[in-house]
Design a protein around this motif. Structure first.
Motif, PDB file in Angstrom:
ATOM      1  N   THR A 198       0.662  -1.189  -0.078  1.00  0.00           N
ATOM      2  CA  THR A 198      -0.068  -0.027  -0.035  1.00  0.00           C
ATOM      3  C   THR A 198       0.827   1.066  -0.034  1.00  0.00           C
ATOM      4  O   THR A 198       0.518   2.292  -0.555  1.00  0.00           O
ATOM      5  N   PRO A 228       0.342  -5.765   4.152  1.00  0.00           N
ATOM      6  CA  PRO A 228       0.154  -4.990   5.503  1.00  0.00           C
ATOM      7  C   PRO A 228       0.013  -5.967   6.475  1.00  0.00           C
ATOM      8  O   PRO A 228       0.231  -5.896   7.533  1.00  0.00           O
ATOM      9  N   ILE A 250       0.535  -0.234   7.166  1.00  0.00           N
ATOM     10  CA  ILE A 250      -0.306   0.052   5.940  1.00  0.00           C
ATOM     11  C   ILE A 250      -0.252   1.664   6.021  1.00  0.00           C
ATOM     12  O   ILE A 250      -0.018   2.355   6.779  1.00  0.00           O
ATOM     13  N   ASN A 260      -5.185   3.981   3.174  1.00  0.00           N
ATOM     14  CA  ASN A 260      -5.682   2.631   2.932  1.00  0.00           C
ATOM     15  C   ASN A 260      -6.178   1.824   4.213  1.00  0.00           C
ATOM     16  O   ASN A 260      -6.967   1.230   4.056  1.00  0.00           O
ATOM     17  N   LEU A 293      -9.776   0.057   4.402  1.00  0.00           N
ATOM     18  CA  LEU A 293      -9.820  -1.362   4.942  1.00  0.00           C
ATOM     19  C   LEU A 293     -11.162  -1.874   5.577  1.00  0.00           C
ATOM     20  O   LEU A 293     -11.963  -2.905   5.020  1.00  0.00           O
ATOM     21  N   ALA A 320      -5.126  -3.049   0.807  1.00  0.00           N
ATOM     22  CA  ALA A 320      -4.515  -4.126   1.644  1.00  0.00           C
ATOM     23  C   ALA A 320      -4.454  -5.418   1.118  1.00  0.00           C
ATOM     24  O   ALA A 320      -3.521  -6.142   1.266  1.00  0.00           O
ATOM     25  N   LEU A 336      -5.360  -5.443  10.650  1.00  0.00           N
ATOM     26  CA  LEU A 336      -4.443  -6.301  10.221  1.00  0.00           C
ATOM     27  C   LEU A 336      -3.890  -7.533  11.057  1.00  0.00           C
ATOM     28  O   LEU A 336      -3.487  -8.553  10.582  1.00  0.00           O
TER      29      LEU A 336
END
Length: 455
Positions: free
Chosen positions: A167, A202, A229, A233, A237, A280, A416
């Motif tokens: 990203t 990520p 990340i 972005n 996500l 991502a 994440l």
């Protein structure tokens, strides 16, 4: 799972504890992000930021605890790592380079059709930063052992593991081919293929916090750190598993970044600050941007309220703020900012109203450029500006949903730690209300567009 998120914005830096399953922030520590002017060029106070992070994580761990650490940071950033730390300071992307260096960079940067990355001022293209550093500081550049993107610089400080993420590489760097998911030809032109850190997703596990940092934070056990990340972005996500394409996400902060999921790459206009970002999951997403948060602060100076009286006067009298308050970027990069129909001046409330409408119409221009369709999800500070969201909904004729958590980037970064899946059974946010703008607003929109396009 409780995740500690290090959120490095251009204006502010935050340490946030997030309940990742509930997508809820539990606690926040924040400080301004300072630019230092000592040394060879303006650069970020990375040691001060890291000291803040360690102290904040120590306090947050003692009060709440956390199971993992994730990282999000602004784009247009990277770091050159040497044997014992930074080979060169982390450059502030707003610094402008000498004309001859910019001209030399223009000779080697790839075309828009390869990178979907427009030529941006100063160091907003990471490739331009690297070219500047290599040109003026060749020995230090040569001694650098690894080049990492900015979220991963902080991951390296925590774990000692160097990486880059897709990203951040896909964020108008000139270094990436978004459609192909590979490095651009600029890598060879700059001669940096051997210096780039491994590219990770990520959501990849980067490593665990080092013993030294663990001791400073007061961690009783080893804590995993996820790769990290790009901040816009991160805002995108949480919505990827909640809406079917097409839809758009408007991530607001210093920059307002528009992601048109399901939009059109082929009609992006390099001259109007449109680009492809990489999400991502590694997919190219048509995008556009303008420096909306910075512009709003410049216009209002933090003052004023959108009162009914101010709204009526601004709209009915056609008081317009035209692009571009910050020149050189956004959908009207060459337009000269003016105040129209305000011969008698504006009070703070009227400035606040006009700035909110300006921001909404700049956002609409970005949505149009990316051929965005479907609902529009607004997150970040502008999501709490009900006049902005109402104006955006009425100007576009589409549903606008406000997600009003204090920072959508932190929640996205926390996800994440749950892995690459972004699915969710519930949607966050609320639809824009419709009760403040008078009927003359549609004419107001038409007049604003006329002045904007007239330059």
């Amino acid at each position: 799972m409780k995740v500690a998120v290090l959120d490095v914005g251009k204006t502010n830096v935050k340490a946030v504890i997030v309940d990742a399953e509930e997508r809820r922030e539990i606690a926040v520590r924040a400080r301004p992000n300072r630019v230092l002017t000592d040394g060879p060029y303006p650069h970020f106070d990375v040691d001060g930021i890291f000291t803040f992070f360690v102290q904040s994580l120590k306090e947050l761990n003692a009060e709440f605890g956390f199971d993992a650490i994730s990282i999000t940071a602004h784009g247009a950033g990277g770091a050159l790592l040497g044997a014992d730390g930074l080979a060169l300071p982390v450059l502030d992307y707003e610094f402008r380079y000498p004309a001859e260096i910019e001209a030399a960079y223009d000779e080697i940067r790839p075309g828009f059709s390869e990178t979907f990355s427009p030529r941006l001022p100063g160091g907003l293209n990471l490739g331009a930063q690297l070219h500047y550093q290599k040109t003026l500081f060749p020995e230090a550049f040569e001694n650098a052992q690894s080049i990492v993107t900015y979220p991963q610089y902080w991951g390296w400080r925590l774990t000692g593991v160097a990486a880059a993420d897709v990203t951040s590489l896909g964020c108008h760097t000139d270094l990436w081919r978004p459609r192909q998911g590979s490095f651009s030809s600029l890598i060879e032109s700059l001669g940096i293929a051997g210096k780039l850190a491994p590219v990770r997703k990520p959501s990849d596990l980067l490593g665990n916090v080092t013993e030294e940092v663990s001791a400073a934070i007061g961690l009783a056990r080893s804590v995993p750190v996820y790769c990290g990340i790009h901040d816009s972005n991160a805002s995108l996500l949480p919505h990827l598993g909640q809406y079917d394409a097409p839809f758009a996400v408007v991530s607001t902060g210093t920059w307002v970044v528009i992601f048109a999921v399901g939009g059109d790459l082929d009609h992006l206009d390099a001259s109007r600050d449109t680009l492809a970002n990489v999400d991502a999951l590694g997919r190219a997403v048509p995008s556009a941007r303008f420096m909306g948060g910075r512009e709003f602060e410049m216009l209002t100076r933090g003052q004023g309220t959108a009162t009914p009286e101010a709204i009526d006067r601004v709209v009915e009298q056609g008081i317009l703020l035209t692009p571009s308050v910050v020149p050189g970027c956004g959908p009207y990069p060459d337009a000269k900012h003016r105040i129209v129909n305000a011969a008698n001046g504006l009070n703070p409330d009227e400035v606040c109203v006009a700035a909110s409408l300006y921001s909404a119409l700049m956002t609409k221009a970005c949505l149009d450029l990316t051929r965005a369709a479907g609902p529009v999800i607004v997150e970040g500070p502008f999501a709490r500006n009900s006049l902005y969201t109402e104006a955006l909904s009425k100007a576009t004729g589409r549903q606008v949903v406000s997600v009003t958590s204090s920072t959508g980037t932190s929640v996205g970064a926390a996800l994440l730690a749950l892995g690459p899946s972004t699915s969710s059974s519930s949607r966050q946010g609320h639809a824009a209300s419709f009760h403040r703008l008078p009927a003359e607003f549609q004419q107001y929109c038409a007049e604003w567009t006329f002045y904007a396009e007239a330059r």
